[in-house]
Design a protein around this motif. Structure first.
Motif, PDB file in Angstrom:
ATOM      1  N   GLY A   1       1.037  -1.319  -0.155  1.00 21.59           N
ATOM      2  CA  GLY A   1      -0.094   0.445  -0.320  1.00 21.59           C
ATOM      3  C   GLY A   1       0.917   1.215  -0.037  1.00 21.59           C
ATOM      4  O   GLY A   1       2.637   1.036  -0.288  1.00 21.59           O
ATOM      5  N   ALA A   2       0.701   2.554   0.916  1.00 22.74           N
ATOM      6  CA  ALA A   2       0.395   3.884   0.666  1.00 22.74           C
ATOM      7  C   ALA A   2       0.410   4.161   2.033  1.00 22.74           C
ATOM      8  O   ALA A   2      -0.274   4.194   2.071  1.00 22.74           O
ATOM      9  CB  ALA A   2       1.306   4.253  -0.738  1.00 22.74           C
ATOM     10  N   ILE A   3       1.451   5.440   2.145  1.00 24.60           N
ATOM     11  CA  ILE A   3       1.238   5.868   3.060  1.00 24.60           C
ATOM     12  C   ILE A   3       1.446   7.846   2.439  1.00 24.60           C
ATOM     13  O   ILE A   3       2.361   8.148   2.328  1.00 24.60           O
ATOM     14  CB  ILE A   3       2.058   6.542   4.306  1.00 24.60           C
ATOM     15  CG1 ILE A   3       1.352   4.290   5.190  1.00 24.60           C
ATOM     16  CG2 ILE A   3       1.810   7.012   5.539  1.00 24.60           C
ATOM     17  CD1 ILE A   3       0.066   4.108   5.599  1.00 24.60           C
TER      18      ILE A   3
ATOM     19  N   ILE B   1       4.630  10.960   0.377  1.00 26.06           N
ATOM     20  CA  ILE B   1       4.117   9.804  -0.073  1.00 26.06           C
ATOM     21  C   ILE B   1       5.501   8.624  -0.122  1.00 26.06           C
ATOM     22  O   ILE B   1       6.328   8.445  -0.711  1.00 26.06           O
ATOM     23  CB  ILE B   1       2.919   9.987  -1.613  1.00 26.06           C
ATOM     24  CG1 ILE B   1       2.408  10.835  -1.891  1.00 26.06           C
ATOM     25  CG2 ILE B   1       2.620   8.250  -1.426  1.00 26.06           C
ATOM     26  CD1 ILE B   1       1.572  11.665  -2.747  1.00 26.06           C
ATOM     27  N   PHE B   2       4.722   7.881   1.168  1.00 28.07           N
ATOM     28  CA  PHE B   2       5.768   6.284   1.069  1.00 28.07           C
ATOM     29  C   PHE B   2       4.859   5.502   0.462  1.00 28.07           C
ATOM     30  O   PHE B   2       3.807   5.105   1.452  1.00 28.07           O
ATOM     31  CB  PHE B   2       6.387   6.617   2.486  1.00 28.07           C
ATOM     32  CG  PHE B   2       6.616   7.069   2.677  1.00 28.07           C
ATOM     33  CD1 PHE B   2       8.168   7.765   1.688  1.00 28.07           C
ATOM     34  CD2 PHE B   2       6.206   7.911   3.727  1.00 28.07           C
ATOM     35  CE1 PHE B   2       9.106   8.349   2.748  1.00 28.07           C
ATOM     36  CE2 PHE B   2       7.144   9.022   4.982  1.00 28.07           C
ATOM     37  CZ  PHE B   2       8.549   9.573   4.091  1.00 28.07           C
ATOM     38  N   SER B   3       5.842   4.069  -0.153  1.00 25.53           N
ATOM     39  CA  SER B   3       5.069   2.968  -0.700  1.00 25.53           C
ATOM     40  C   SER B   3       5.914   1.944  -0.154  1.00 25.53           C
ATOM     41  O   SER B   3       6.597   2.213   0.466  1.00 25.53           O
ATOM     42  CB  SER B   3       5.150   2.893  -1.938  1.00 25.53           C
ATOM     43  OG  SER B   3       6.154   3.218  -2.790  1.00 25.53           O
TER      44      SER B   3
ATOM     45  N   ALA C   1       0.379   9.948   9.342  1.00 23.60           N
ATOM     46  CA  ALA C   1       0.710   9.918   8.734  1.00 23.60           C
ATOM     47  C   ALA C   1      -1.025   8.842   8.523  1.00 23.60           C
ATOM     48  O   ALA C   1      -1.869   8.345   9.169  1.00 23.60           O
ATOM     49  CB  ALA C   1       1.445   8.009   8.961  1.00 23.60           C
ATOM     50  N   VAL C   2      -1.083   9.377   7.296  1.00 24.80           N
ATOM     51  CA  VAL C   2      -2.611   8.322   7.109  1.00 24.80           C
ATOM     52  C   VAL C   2      -2.220   7.312   5.822  1.00 24.80           C
ATOM     53  O   VAL C   2      -1.859   7.966   4.655  1.00 24.80           O
ATOM     54  CB  VAL C   2      -3.540   9.483   6.216  1.00 24.80           C
ATOM     55  CG1 VAL C   2      -5.280   8.938   5.773  1.00 24.80           C
ATOM     56  CG2 VAL C   2      -3.803  10.937   7.412  1.00 24.80           C
ATOM     57  N   ALA C   3      -2.951   6.269   5.453  1.00 26.10           N
ATOM     58  CA  ALA C   3      -3.703   5.756   4.499  1.00 26.10           C
ATOM     59  C   ALA C   3      -4.022   5.515   3.458  1.00 26.10           C
ATOM     60  O   ALA C   3      -5.477   6.184   3.313  1.00 26.10           O
ATOM     61  CB  ALA C   3      -4.137   3.749   4.687  1.00 26.10           C
ATOM     62  N   LEU C   4      -3.361   5.885   1.891  1.00 30.87           N
ATOM     63  CA  LEU C   4      -3.889   6.284   0.880  1.00 30.87           C
ATOM     64  C   LEU C   4      -4.844   5.346   0.367  1.00 30.87           C
ATOM     65  O   LEU C   4      -5.260   5.260  -0.684  1.00 30.87           O
ATOM     66  CB  LEU C   4      -2.876   6.148  -0.291  1.00 30.87           C
ATOM     67  CG  LEU C   4      -2.115   8.329  -0.297  1.00 30.87           C
ATOM     68  CD1 LEU C   4      -0.999   8.363  -0.984  1.00 30.87           C
ATOM     69  CD2 LEU C   4      -3.387   9.004  -0.649  1.00 30.87           C
ATOM     70  N   SER C   5      -4.185   4.175   0.534  1.00 26.52           N
ATOM     71  CA  SER C   5      -5.185   2.573   0.180  1.00 26.52           C
ATOM     72  C   SER C   5      -4.986   1.702   1.228  1.00 26.52           C
ATOM     73  O   SER C   5      -3.794   1.868   2.246  1.00 26.52           O
ATOM     74  CB  SER C   5      -4.266   2.475  -0.794  1.00 26.52           C
ATOM     75  OG  SER C   5      -2.871   1.553  -0.980  1.00 26.52           O
ATOM     76  N   PRO C   6      -5.575   0.563   1.235  1.00 26.55           N
ATOM     77  CA  PRO C   6      -5.362  -0.278   2.816  1.00 26.55           C
ATOM     78  C   PRO C   6      -3.732  -0.535   2.122  1.00 26.55           C
ATOM     79  O   PRO C   6      -3.307  -0.825   1.430  1.00 26.55           O
ATOM     80  CB  PRO C   6      -6.283  -1.756   1.875  1.00 26.55           C
ATOM     81  CG  PRO C   6      -7.675  -1.319   0.974  1.00 26.55           C
ATOM     82  CD  PRO C   6      -6.244  -0.063  -0.076  1.00 26.55           C
TER      83      PRO C   6
ATOM     84  N   LEU D   1      -0.916   5.055  -7.552  1.00 29.87           N
ATOM     85  CA  LEU D   1      -1.477   6.256  -5.931  1.00 29.87           C
ATOM     86  C   LEU D   1      -2.771   5.933  -5.835  1.00 29.87           C
ATOM     87  O   LEU D   1      -2.911   6.507  -4.320  1.00 29.87           O
ATOM     88  CB  LEU D   1      -0.323   6.773  -6.411  1.00 29.87           C
ATOM     89  CG  LEU D   1       1.276   6.651  -5.520  1.00 29.87           C
ATOM     90  CD1 LEU D   1       2.107   7.552  -5.742  1.00 29.87           C
ATOM     91  CD2 LEU D   1       1.432   5.480  -4.398  1.00 29.87           C
ATOM     92  N   ARG D   2      -3.848   5.936  -6.522  1.00 25.47           N
ATOM     93  CA  ARG D   2      -5.225   5.879  -6.155  1.00 25.47           C
ATOM     94  C   ARG D   2      -5.050   7.750  -5.258  1.00 25.47           C
ATOM     95  O   ARG D   2      -5.840   7.834  -4.558  1.00 25.47           O
ATOM     96  CB  ARG D   2      -6.123   5.420  -5.137  1.00 25.47           C
ATOM     97  CG  ARG D   2      -6.009   4.135  -5.947  1.00 25.47           C
ATOM     98  CD  ARG D   2      -6.156   3.806  -7.325  1.00 25.47           C
ATOM     99  NE  ARG D   2      -6.360   2.736  -7.643  1.00 25.47           N
ATOM    100  CZ  ARG D   2      -6.913   1.934  -8.737  1.00 25.47           C
ATOM    101  NH1 ARG D   2      -7.831   2.867  -9.313  1.00 25.47           N
ATOM    102  NH2 ARG D   2      -6.589   1.180  -9.338  1.00 25.47           N
ATOM    103  N   LEU D   3      -4.844   8.442  -5.855  1.00 29.13           N
ATOM    104  CA  LEU D   3      -4.560  10.116  -5.190  1.00 29.13           C
ATOM    105  C   LEU D   3      -5.864  11.185  -6.051  1.00 29.13           C
ATOM    106  O   LEU D   3      -6.294  10.837  -6.878  1.00 29.13           O
ATOM    107  CB  LEU D   3      -2.782  11.045  -5.805  1.00 29.13           C
ATOM    108  CG  LEU D   3      -1.802  10.332  -5.190  1.00 29.13           C
ATOM    109  CD1 LEU D   3      -0.921  11.148  -6.652  1.00 29.13           C
ATOM    110  CD2 LEU D   3      -1.846  11.024  -3.925  1.00 29.13           C
ATOM    111  N   SER D   4      -6.579  11.772  -5.213  1.00 28.45           N
ATOM    112  CA  SER D   4      -7.544  12.469  -5.718  1.00 28.45           C
ATOM    113  C   SER D   4      -6.368  13.880  -5.564  1.00 28.45           C
ATOM    114  O   SER D   4      -5.809  13.836  -5.587  1.00 28.45           O
ATOM    115  CB  SER D   4      -8.211  12.235  -4.039  1.00 28.45           C
ATOM    116  OG  SER D   4      -8.063  13.183  -3.499  1.00 28.45           O
TER     117      SER D   4
END
Length: 226
Positions: free
Chosen positions: A55-57, A73-75, A95-100, A175-178
């Motif tokens: 995932g990514a944070i 952003i870290f993956s 630190a927030v999850a961008l994805s599961p 990265l599923r970035l909005s």
């Protein structure tokens, strides 16, 4: 993949002996996060180093007005959270999850013991801290001297270089970035980023599908950085 198998693939830990890697893997704690879930918040006590297994944070600096700035952003394979462990101060950002996500947690005592016995890891940590400080300097410089179009183009190029995956003639950033995330990364509004995406699509440089970004002409995109 087991924690041991994963550690052998992470550059930070590749200089460890087999015995030390096994010892480290035994003390790691695995933690799962849902998309949008916070791993920690600014001001919280920092007692853990995190390594992303899946995932990514995003590392976020929140404001009192409800907006935010994405600092990094870290993956998979990246580590973060080391600063609070080294200086003993509270967390400096969210630190927030961008994805599961699946992260491996290493507590402060084991982290310091790991550094004590591994000179190569110390160099890697110092290099990481230096690069993150330089990126913060770059963000400040870009905000002062580049317009929104330039900042946005530069960020897309950076994401392509760091996280992009070649698919034929295009580069995929998955990265599923909005649009809100992108706005937070360049210090702009979501409306401004929507406009920039529209311009880039019309020029045939970029396309977006379900928060997945495809770059069709990286060289032309680079020429927009001014």
């Amino acid at each position: 993949m087991s924690s041991l198998e994963f550690l052998r693939q992470v550059p930070l830990f590749q200089s460890l002996s087999k015995a030390d890697t096994e010892k480290l893997a035994a003390v790691l704690r695995r933690q799962s996060l849902k998309k949008g879930e916070a791993l920690f918040r600014k001001g919280a006590e920092g007692t853990t180093l995190y390594i992303i297994a899946e995932g990514a944070i995003k590392i976020v600096l929140p404001s009192r007005m409800g907006s935010e700035v994405i600092l990094a952003i870290f993956s998979e394979g990246d580590f973060f959270g080391e600063m609070a462990l080294l200086d003993g101060r509270p967390r400096s950002a969210d630190a927030v999850a961008l994805s599961p996500c699946e992260v491996l947690a290493l507590n402060r005592r084991d982290f310091l013991a790991f550094l004590k016995n591994n000179e190569e890891a110390i160099r890697s940590i110092l290099y990481s801290l230096s690069m993150r400080l330089r990126k913060t300097d770059d963000l400040l410089e870009d905000t002062c001297f580049l317009n929104i179009s330039g900042r946005f183009a530069k960020k897309l190029v950076e994401l392509a270089d760091t996280y992009g995956r070649r698919e034929g003639d295009t580069i995929l950033i998955d990265l599923r970035l909005s649009q809100k995330d992108m706005a937070s990364m360049v210090g702009a509004t979501r409306e401004s980023i929507n406009k920039e995406f529209r311009v880039l699509r019309e020029k045939g440089l970029v396309s977006v599908t379900e928060s997945t970004i495809r770059i069709h002409n990286l060289e032309r995109l680079k020429r927009r950085i001014h």
